[in-house]
Design an enzyme around this catalytic site. Structure first.
Site, PDB file in Angstrom:
ATOM      1  N   LYS A 163       0.645  -1.100  -0.198  1.00 23.18           N
ATOM      2  CA  LYS A 163       0.039   0.049  -0.148  1.00 23.18           C
ATOM      3  C   LYS A 163       1.018   1.306  -0.081  1.00 23.18           C
ATOM      4  O   LYS A 163       1.947   1.237   0.422  1.00 23.18           O
ATOM      5  CB  LYS A 163      -0.782   0.035   1.252  1.00 23.18           C
ATOM      6  CG  LYS A 163      -2.232   0.825   1.254  1.00 23.18           C
ATOM      7  CD  LYS A 163      -3.264   0.219   0.527  1.00 23.18           C
ATOM      8  CE  LYS A 163      -4.452   1.035   0.468  1.00 23.18           C
ATOM      9  NZ  LYS A 163      -5.592   0.030   0.258  1.00 23.18           N
TER      10      LYS A 163
HETATM   11  N1  GLU Z   1      -7.474   0.239  -3.114  1.00 24.53           N
HETATM   12  C1  GLU Z   1      -8.120  -1.189  -3.230  1.00 24.53           C
HETATM   13  C2  GLU Z   1      -8.316  -1.944  -2.150  1.00 24.53           C
HETATM   14  O1  GLU Z   1      -8.186  -1.602  -0.766  1.00 24.53           O
HETATM   15  C3  GLU Z   1      -7.596  -1.790  -4.548  1.00 24.53           C
HETATM   16  C4  GLU Z   1      -6.296  -2.113  -4.395  1.00 24.53           C
HETATM   17  C5  GLU Z   1      -6.068  -2.552  -5.774  1.00 24.53           C
HETATM   18  O2  GLU Z   1      -6.717  -2.739  -6.689  1.00 24.53           O
HETATM   19  O3  GLU Z   1      -4.709  -2.999  -6.020  1.00 24.53           O
HETATM   20  O4  GLU Z   1      -8.539  -2.967  -2.038  1.00 24.53           O
END
Ligand code: GLU
Length: 424
Positions: free
Chosen positions: A114
């Site tokens: 992240k």
């Molecule tokens: N931000 C989204 C999540 O928390 C998607 C992450 C992604 O598609 O890699 O799952």
């Protein structure tokens, strides 16, 4: 055997503290793999970067950016990038760890990562936003890549920001690397169905949970906190299935209408800077009153730590669908369980987004694009298979859906860890 991490100071309700307790709860169900579980309690790699930009008025501003790769045992890091003034390293660590669990829960060949920038994007011009995005991408460019770590949208980031990220990475590496980020615009290697995928996954898992509870969606009252890409799409799908949205809270405030808010009118209004509270088809109430609105289903689709112990005690919902990451603190989780409220946890409920991100990445590599029906059929199948397996595990051990999801996911992660072995 292992020291506590020195660079975070988790509390029982902070995101990383919440995550650590969630891991502790799954320990009894890991068998011999528990030997490897400490690996889940520390990120593989965490990068803090300075993001300096020249503002439109000539001043130089500095923002703090992060990219955390929590675990890559099962594949490249995967997870969004969040732009928010309150983002911290600790929060990004927790979000990256939840991605590790999420990708394993739906069995995607990814680890968890992240990113985030401590910035309020609403205070930036479009040019400043582009500069922040590009400089951040360049700084984290040393650890991201189509085969190492693939960012995507999250809170306050979107397809345009992904396009800038893809372009910056591509400029720095000399090609066009569409597979370095997902959630891109369609003509830049994006996938049909990606924008709505997270909300759709919330609906698909929620519909199944409601069916198992014997809760009829026709006439069901739903309260939605967070009305962005996740909350508003899920709300629309539930309304199509016959439910009504009785309360919506966004960053501007809370609006209620016990007869049901008219989404066709509310959604466009909520996209303007004046937000949901400027909608005339409901009553504006104080934010705390959101948790008192009588409802059958509660969808937290905003930020972490929203369902506190006090709020868990008063909700009338029978079903909580975690569209957000980490919305329920562990104490509240216990209170909801005691009160017989079923929680479909974030790590399965909102996994639709990363699932279609995976489809996008696969399509980018094969340079062959699927139609929307194919995306949605595959998404629904993956979500339903994962949910059914988790439900069986929960029934078998008499544990919550959250702990069952962790049991299924952590077994996959730690098995990969064990099979790979320690290097050197
Ligand atoms: N931000 C989204 C999540 O928390 C998607 C992450 C992604 O598609 O890699 O799952």
């Amino acid at each position: 055997m292992s020291e506590k991490l020195s660079f975070v100071n988790p509390t029982p309700t902070s995101p990383w503290g919440t995550y650590l307790q969630q891991v502790d709860r799954v320990m009894p169900y890991l068998g011999d793999l528990a030997k490897w579980a400490e690996t889940l309690k520390r990120p593989k790699r965490a990068l803090i970067v300075d993001v300096p930009i020249e503002m439109d008025d000539g001043r130089i501003a500095h923002y703090e950016g992060y990219r955390v790769q929590h675990n890559m045992s099962r594949g490249p890091g995967k997870g969004g990038v969040r732009f928010h003034p309150d983002v911290t390293l600790e929060e990004v660590m927790a979000l990256s760890a939840w991605m590790t669990v999420k990708t394993a829960a739906v069995n995607l060949p990814y680890g968890g990562a992240k990113g985030g920038i401590r910035v309020d994007p609403k205070k930036l011009s479009l040019k400043e936003l582009e500069k922040v995005t590009r400089r951040y991408t360049s700084e984290i460019g040393i650890i991201i890549g189509p085969h190492t770590d693939i960012p995507a949208p999250d809170v306050n980031t979107n397809g345009q920001i992904m396009a800038w990220m893809m372009d910056t990475y591509s400029m720095n590496t000399g090609g066009t690397a569409t597979g370095v980020v997902t959630g891109k615009p369609l003509h830049l290697g994006g996938s049909l169905g990606r924008v709505k995928a997270t909300g759709r996954g919330v609906f698909v898992t929620g519909r199944e949970a409601a069916r198992r509870l014997g809760l009829d969606l026709r006439g069901a009252r739903i309260a939605v906190q967070g009305f962005g890409n996740v909350g508003s799409v899920a709300a629309e799908l539930f309304v199509e299935a016959g439910a009504k949205i009785v309360a919506v809270q966004d960053h501007t405030g809370t609006i209620v209408n016990e007869k049901g808010l008219d989404l066709a009118e509310l959604i466009p209004v909520s996209r303007t800077p004046a937000g949901a509270v400027s909608f005339k088809g409901g009553d504006v109430v104080p934010n705390e009153a959101f948790w008192d609105v009588p409802c059958d289903i509660l969808i937290p689709a905003a930020l972490e730590g929203q369902i506190t112990a006090a709020r868990a005690k008063k909700t009338t919902a029978k079903l909580v669908l975690e569209g957000a990451n980490g919305p329920t603190v562990p104490e509240a989780d216990d209170i909801l369980a005691e009160r017989g409220v079923l929680v479909v946890p974030d790590v399965i409920c909102n996994a639709g987004g990363v699932t279609v991100s995976y489809f996008e990445w696969v399509q980018d590599f094969s340079s062959f694009f699927w139609d929307e029906d194919e995306i949605n059929v595959r998404l629904d199948r993956i979500m339903m298979n994962a949910l059914n397996q988790i439900w069986d595990t929960a029934d078998k051990h008499k544990i919550s859906l959250r702990t069952a999801t962790y049991a299924v996911a952590c077994e996959r992660i730690l098995m990969a860890r064990q099979e790979r072995g320690l290097y050197p």
